[in-house]
Design a protein around this motif. Structure first.
Motif, PDB file in Angstrom:
ATOM      1  N   UNK A 131       0.818  -1.214   0.000  1.00 30.64           N
ATOM      2  CA  UNK A 131       0.000   0.000   0.000  1.00 30.64           C
ATOM      3  C   UNK A 131       0.851   1.263   0.000  1.00 30.64           C
ATOM      4  N   UNK A 132       2.044   1.201   0.580  1.00 38.71           N
ATOM      5  CA  UNK A 132       2.906   2.384   0.645  1.00 38.71           C
ATOM      6  C   UNK A 132       3.576   2.704  -0.691  1.00 38.71           C
ATOM      7  N   UNK A 176      -0.920   1.709 -10.748  1.00 40.49           N
ATOM      8  CA  UNK A 176      -1.275   0.292 -10.851  1.00 40.49           C
ATOM      9  C   UNK A 176      -1.686  -0.275  -9.498  1.00 40.49           C
ATOM     10  N   UNK A 177      -1.024   0.181  -8.431  1.00 39.91           N
ATOM     11  CA  UNK A 177      -1.414  -0.256  -7.083  1.00 39.91           C
ATOM     12  C   UNK A 177      -2.853   0.166  -6.795  1.00 39.91           C
ATOM     13  N   UNK A 178      -3.218   1.372  -7.238  1.00 38.83           N
ATOM     14  CA  UNK A 178      -4.579   1.875  -7.027  1.00 38.83           C
ATOM     15  C   UNK A 178      -5.589   1.133  -7.900  1.00 38.83           C
ATOM     16  N   UNK A 208      -6.512  -0.094  -1.511  1.00 41.49           N
ATOM     17  CA  UNK A 208      -5.845   1.180  -1.835  1.00 41.49           C
ATOM     18  C   UNK A 208      -6.616   1.857  -2.948  1.00 41.49           C
ATOM     19  N   UNK A 209      -7.207   3.006  -2.653  1.00 43.32           N
ATOM     20  CA  UNK A 209      -8.097   3.674  -3.601  1.00 43.32           C
ATOM     21  C   UNK A 209      -7.517   4.947  -4.197  1.00 43.32           C
ATOM     22  N   UNK A 210      -6.401   5.426  -3.648  1.00 38.60           N
ATOM     23  CA  UNK A 210      -5.856   6.684  -4.136  1.00 38.60           C
ATOM     24  C   UNK A 210      -4.384   6.801  -3.774  1.00 38.60           C
ATOM     25  N   UNK A 211      -3.678   7.633  -4.510  1.00 44.83           N
ATOM     26  CA  UNK A 211      -2.314   7.975  -4.128  1.00 44.83           C
ATOM     27  C   UNK A 211      -2.367   9.166  -3.182  1.00 44.83           C
ATOM     28  N   UNK A 235      -5.668   7.268   7.748  1.00 41.56           N
ATOM     29  CA  UNK A 235      -6.796   6.425   7.326  1.00 41.56           C
ATOM     30  C   UNK A 235      -6.751   5.080   8.044  1.00 41.56           C
ATOM     31  N   UNK A 236      -5.566   4.484   8.117  1.00 41.70           N
ATOM     32  CA  UNK A 236      -5.425   3.223   8.841  1.00 41.70           C
ATOM     33  C   UNK A 236      -5.830   3.376  10.301  1.00 41.70           C
ATOM     34  N   UNK A 237      -5.419   4.498  10.897  1.00 37.47           N
ATOM     35  CA  UNK A 237      -5.743   4.745  12.308  1.00 37.47           C
ATOM     36  C   UNK A 237      -7.263   4.810  12.505  1.00 37.47           C
ATOM     37  N   UNK A 238      -7.936   5.559  11.661  1.00 33.50           N
ATOM     38  CA  UNK A 238      -9.400   5.691  11.779  1.00 33.50           C
ATOM     39  C   UNK A 238     -10.083   4.339  11.580  1.00 33.50           C
ATOM     40  N   UNK A 239      -9.629   3.583  10.605  1.00 37.27           N
ATOM     41  CA  UNK A 239     -10.216   2.266  10.341  1.00 37.27           C
ATOM     42  C   UNK A 239      -9.971   1.316  11.509  1.00 37.27           C
ATOM     43  N   UNK A 240      -8.782   1.372  12.067  1.00 42.53           N
ATOM     44  CA  UNK A 240      -8.430   0.495  13.185  1.00 42.53           C
ATOM     45  C   UNK A 240      -9.285   0.793  14.406  1.00 42.53           C
TER      46      UNK A 240
END
Length: 320
Positions: free
Chosen positions: A206-207, A222-224, A293-296, A305-310
């Protein structure tokens, strides 16, 4: 067993995994300032003297951040060492890590007692990545402090075992620091890793889509754009089985569904691969979790975002 102090004060229980070519001081510093462990492969710093430049910069910038932000200090950083016969720099790179007292050394593709002893000489710790229980036991026998269980679906060199099976078998005998790698790209997945017995999550692919990553815009997009169906498992490119993005294989003129099997003895991390199209420059590594992963954007934004989801996942589980 409690985690070592160095891993107890993280904003999120995450280590950003070392990404060959892609991880650099900009990304590591951004990850650490945002509260997770940032890391990079020592071999990314080329030629050899560049490694000391990177270590000096990372150490000084994080120290300055900590002095200016005593209430929200940066997380520690880690350096990945390829402990394999094809790496002629190992001794030099370890010496540099000792000189700068790198908090965490991540060892891969081999376990050597002297590397662990070098880290321990100044109070550092070592985490060794493994793909099965047998390799896990060998790593601990040789003095590693913790393990990174690289399960199926992980980016780059990945194993084939289910994370449930791998974590379960390791926890039968090992109660030390244990990380899980494999398709983790959301806060929900971080909590799930902990629920099954891991202490921390190991996130890499993701990074690649972050602003700080040393990747081309095509690779980041491509990751997105891609998902789990776009990941191909092959040992052609480095001699070690790993996961790669289908579009990059096709762009190299190869058929992702009919790749030959490579000779493992051709493994060479100095040259970067066994084909004209080089891993990881032309053939792009990626794990199966990139559908999240939806955006760069900036690394700090993704970590927020990870913090909020967690936190939301924890609340949801506690309310169930």
């Amino acid at each position: 067993m409690a985690l070592p102090p160095i891993l107890q004060q993280l904003r999120l229980p995450i280590i950003g995994s070392p990404l060959f070519i892609i991880s650099n001081p900009d990304l590591v510093i951004a990850q650490c300032k945002a509260g997770i462990v940032g890391s990079f492969p020592a071999l990314n710093a080329r030629p050899e003297p560049v490694l000391e430049e990177w270590l000096k910069r990372i150490t000084e910038e994080l120290d300055r951040h900590n002095q200016e932000n005593p209430d929200s200090p940066a997380a520690p950083f880690a350096v990945n060492q390829i402990v394999h016969g094809s790496n002629p720099r190992l001794e030099y790179d370890v010496e540099m890590c000792v000189k700068y007292k790198v908090p965490i050394m991540i060892t891969s593709l081999g376990a050597k007692e002297w590397v662990n002893e070098a880290a321990h000489s100044y109070g550092g710790i070592t985490l060794h990545d493994i793909i099965n229980n047998r390799f896990a036991k060998k790593a601990i026998e040789k003095g590693a402090d913790g393990l990174i269980a690289v399960a199926t679906g992980a980016g780059g060199h990945a194993g084939t075992q289910s994370p449930f099976a791998l974590i379960q078998e390791i926890r039968e005998w090992f109660n030390g620091p244990l990380l899980l790698s494999g398709s983790i790209a959301s806060g929900d997945a971080v909590l799930a890793a902990q629920a099954m017995g891991a202490d921390l999550a190991y996130i890499g692919s993701a990074f690649i889509a972050t602003d700080e990553a040393n990747a081309t815009e095509g690779y980041k997009q491509a990751i997105v754009d891609c998902g789990a169906d776009d990941i191909v498992y092959s040992n052609l490119f480095t001699g070690v089985w790993g996961n790669y993005l289908r579009p990059s294989i096709e762009s190299a003129g190869l058929d992702p569904d009919n790749l030959p099997v490579s000779d493992p003895t051709k493994m060479d991390f100095g040259s970067g691969g066994n084909t004209d199209a080089k891993a990881w420059k032309d053939i792009w590594g990626s794990g199966q979790g990139i559908g999240a992963v939806k955006t760069t954007g900036p690394a700090a934004q993704y970590i927020d975002k990870l913090y909020d989801e967690y936190q939301a996942a924890r609340a949801r589980v506690l309310a169930a």
